[in-house]
Write a protein that holds these residues in place. Structure first.
Motif, PDB file in Angstrom:
ATOM      1  N   CYS A 146       0.696  -1.268  -0.119  1.00 21.24           N
ATOM      2  CA  CYS A 146       0.033  -0.113  -0.072  1.00 21.24           C
ATOM      3  C   CYS A 146       0.870   1.087  -0.125  1.00 21.24           C
ATOM      4  CB  CYS A 146      -0.884  -0.087   1.255  1.00 21.24           C
ATOM      5  SG  CYS A 146      -1.974   1.422   1.340  1.00 21.24           S
ATOM      6  N   ASP A 147       0.855   2.075  -1.074  1.00 23.58           N
ATOM      7  CA  ASP A 147       1.628   3.221  -1.331  1.00 23.58           C
ATOM      8  C   ASP A 147       1.000   4.275  -0.297  1.00 23.58           C
ATOM      9  OD1 ASP A 147       3.194   5.053  -1.925  1.00 23.58           O
ATOM     10  OD2 ASP A 147       2.582   5.275  -3.902  1.00 23.58           O
ATOM     11  N   ILE A 148       1.249   4.360   1.071  1.00 24.01           N
ATOM     12  CA  ILE A 148       0.724   5.328   1.931  1.00 24.01           C
ATOM     13  C   ILE A 148       1.283   6.639   1.823  1.00 24.01           C
ATOM     14  CG2 ILE A 148      -0.087   3.777   3.711  1.00 24.01           C
ATOM     15  CD1 ILE A 148       2.442   4.318   5.202  1.00 24.01           C
ATOM     16  N   LEU A 149       2.658   6.934   1.004  1.00 23.22           N
ATOM     17  CA  LEU A 149       3.156   8.174   0.673  1.00 23.22           C
ATOM     18  C   LEU A 149       2.502   8.857  -0.276  1.00 23.22           C
ATOM     19  CD1 LEU A 149       6.829   7.188   1.579  1.00 23.22           C
ATOM     20  CD2 LEU A 149       5.323   8.015   3.196  1.00 23.22           C
ATOM     21  N   ASP A 150       2.005   8.078  -1.141  1.00 21.51           N
ATOM     22  CA  ASP A 150       1.347   9.072  -2.388  1.00 21.51           C
ATOM     23  C   ASP A 150       0.286   8.579  -2.833  1.00 21.51           C
ATOM     24  OD1 ASP A 150       1.612  10.410  -4.705  1.00 21.51           O
ATOM     25  OD2 ASP A 150       2.860   9.046  -5.792  1.00 21.51           O
ATOM     26  N   THR A 151      -0.051   7.389  -3.587  1.00 21.16           N
ATOM     27  CA  THR A 151      -1.252   7.059  -4.042  1.00 21.16           C
ATOM     28  C   THR A 151      -2.463   6.360  -3.122  1.00 21.16           C
ATOM     29  OG1 THR A 151      -0.784   4.839  -4.831  1.00 21.16           O
ATOM     30  CG2 THR A 151      -0.100   6.768  -6.429  1.00 21.16           C
ATOM     31  N   PHE A 152      -1.927   6.141  -2.154  1.00 18.92           N
ATOM     32  CA  PHE A 152      -2.749   5.133  -1.318  1.00 18.92           C
ATOM     33  C   PHE A 152      -3.504   4.231  -1.934  1.00 18.92           C
ATOM     34  CE2 PHE A 152      -2.080   9.187   1.141  1.00 18.92           C
ATOM     35  CZ  PHE A 152      -2.184   8.586   2.450  1.00 18.92           C
ATOM     36  N   THR A 153      -2.895   3.327  -2.770  1.00 20.75           N
ATOM     37  CA  THR A 153      -3.430   2.265  -3.683  1.00 20.75           C
ATOM     38  C   THR A 153      -2.281   1.187  -3.508  1.00 20.75           C
ATOM     39  OG1 THR A 153      -2.300   3.036  -5.767  1.00 20.75           O
ATOM     40  CG2 THR A 153      -4.604   3.736  -5.538  1.00 20.75           C
ATOM     41  N   CYS A 154      -3.042  -0.049  -3.756  1.00 18.16           N
ATOM     42  CA  CYS A 154      -2.056  -1.020  -3.911  1.00 18.16           C
ATOM     43  C   CYS A 154      -1.169  -1.180  -5.173  1.00 18.16           C
ATOM     44  CB  CYS A 154      -2.665  -2.440  -3.909  1.00 18.16           C
ATOM     45  SG  CYS A 154      -3.575  -2.891  -2.005  1.00 18.16           S
ATOM     46  N   LYS A 155       0.150  -1.320  -4.905  1.00 10.37           N
ATOM     47  CA  LYS A 155       0.919  -1.251  -6.114  1.00 10.37           C
ATOM     48  C   LYS A 155       2.232  -2.267  -6.195  1.00 10.37           C
ATOM     49  CE  LYS A 155       3.610   2.575  -6.838  1.00 10.37           C
ATOM     50  NZ  LYS A 155       4.078   3.635  -6.882  1.00 10.37           N
ATOM     51  N   PRO A 156       2.856  -2.731  -7.235  1.00  8.61           N
ATOM     52  CA  PRO A 156       3.641  -3.525  -6.888  1.00  8.61           C
ATOM     53  C   PRO A 156       5.110  -2.822  -6.676  1.00  8.61           C
ATOM     54  CG  PRO A 156       3.490  -3.149  -9.242  1.00  8.61           C
ATOM     55  CD  PRO A 156       2.285  -2.529  -8.573  1.00  8.61           C
ATOM     56  N   PHE A 157       5.832  -3.572  -6.019  1.00 11.78           N
ATOM     57  CA  PHE A 157       7.259  -2.964  -5.655  1.00 11.78           C
ATOM     58  C   PHE A 157       7.977  -2.747  -6.935  1.00 11.78           C
ATOM     59  CE2 PHE A 157       6.363  -5.417  -1.711  1.00 11.78           C
ATOM     60  CZ  PHE A 157       6.569  -4.194  -0.650  1.00 11.78           C
ATOM     61  N   ASP A 158       8.676  -1.692  -7.128  1.00  8.36           N
ATOM     62  CA  ASP A 158       9.194  -1.260  -8.571  1.00  8.36           C
ATOM     63  C   ASP A 158      10.751  -1.442  -8.477  1.00  8.36           C
ATOM     64  OD1 ASP A 158       6.737  -0.331  -9.723  1.00  8.36           O
ATOM     65  OD2 ASP A 158       7.027   1.403  -8.793  1.00  8.36           O
ATOM     66  N   ASP A 159      11.162  -1.976  -9.646  1.00  8.78           N
ATOM     67  CA  ASP A 159      12.422  -1.991  -9.584  1.00  8.78           C
ATOM     68  C   ASP A 159      12.900  -0.638 -10.010  1.00  8.78           C
ATOM     69  OD1 ASP A 159      13.074  -4.790  -8.934  1.00  8.78           O
ATOM     70  OD2 ASP A 159      12.672  -5.493 -10.944  1.00  8.78           O
ATOM     71  N   LEU A 160      13.899  -0.001  -9.213  1.00  9.50           N
ATOM     72  CA  LEU A 160      14.377   1.321  -9.295  1.00  9.50           C
ATOM     73  C   LEU A 160      15.472   1.308 -10.222  1.00  9.50           C
ATOM     74  CD1 LEU A 160      14.256   2.861  -5.535  1.00  9.50           C
ATOM     75  CD2 LEU A 160      12.471   3.110  -7.285  1.00  9.50           C
TER      76      LEU A 160
END
Length: 216
Positions: free
Chosen positions: A91-105
């Motif tokens: 859960c991206d609680i810092l930005d979108t507040f949606t469930c998203k995959p872990f991104d390879d930076l």
């Protein structure tokens, strides 16, 4: 631990109320790791060995599909609860507040912007570079005895930025003014200590998030 019982019960109540899935293997890993690695009869190691022993798993997992809204949980709940259904999502609680995959930076080179002003990582700096808290750019790592200003991120390896210079952390028994000066990240009564961390648990989430203990 009696005083922490209401907070643990709050985590359990949230899980029951939201029909979350319980992962007993994860719970066993976290508790075993915390006691074994940070127990009262053992030396504290704070970070690395603990994270290698399953400290990042989630005891409770929810049912929120990818891309849909997830709740903003408080610290104790977020340490043990992941509302997203997929194991490779968060859960991206810092930005979108949606469930998203872990991104390879992406790998960043010198001068490239590696962090935004809210301290969100935009990339990982290449070997020999560090992401500066001052410029938000990848800069050359600074060696022992060299100037680091007020930027703790630029010192190479295990060095710390102390008094504007990159230096080695202080061993147990050395004088200190801040926990960050100590190898154990525990400065108590002006002395670096190798403190049994489990004795200092102040919140349930401290079992997972070792950095919560640094100032105690």
């Amino acid at each position: 631990m009696v005083r922490l019982r209401p907070k643990f019960e709050a985590v359990q109540k949230y899980a029951r109320d939201h029909s979350l899935q319980y992962d007993p293997a994860c719970a066993r890993e976290i508790l075993t790791s915390a006691v074994y690695r940070r127990g009262c009869g053992l030396e504290s190691v704070f970070d690395e060995p603990f994270w290698e022993c399953g400290g990042l798993c989630q005891v409770f997992r929810g049912h929120v599909p990818s891309g849909e809204a997830c709740p903003d949980l408080d610290t104790d709940l977020s340490a043990f609860v992941e509302s997203c259904a997929e194991a490779d999502e968060f859960c991206d609680i810092l930005d979108t507040f949606t469930c998203k995959p872990f991104d390879d930076l992406p790998t960043m080179q010198i001068g490239q912007t590696c962090m935004d002003e809210d301290a969100n990582d935009l990339g990982e700096c290449a070997e020999g570079l560090a992401c500066s808290f001052d410029s938000y750019e990848c800069v050359p790592e600074v060696g022992e005895g060299e100037a680091c200003g007020d930027d703790p991120a630029v010192c190479e390896g295990a060095l710390i930025c102390d008094g504007g210079v990159c230096v080695a952390s202080r061993p147990s028994g050395a004088a200190c003014d801040s926990p960050y000066q100590c190898e154990t990240v525990a400065c108590m009564n002006g002395v670096c200590r190798d403190e049994p961390v489990i004795c200092l648990v102040d919140e349930p989430s401290d079992l997972v998030f070792g950095f919560n203990l640094w100032t105690y």
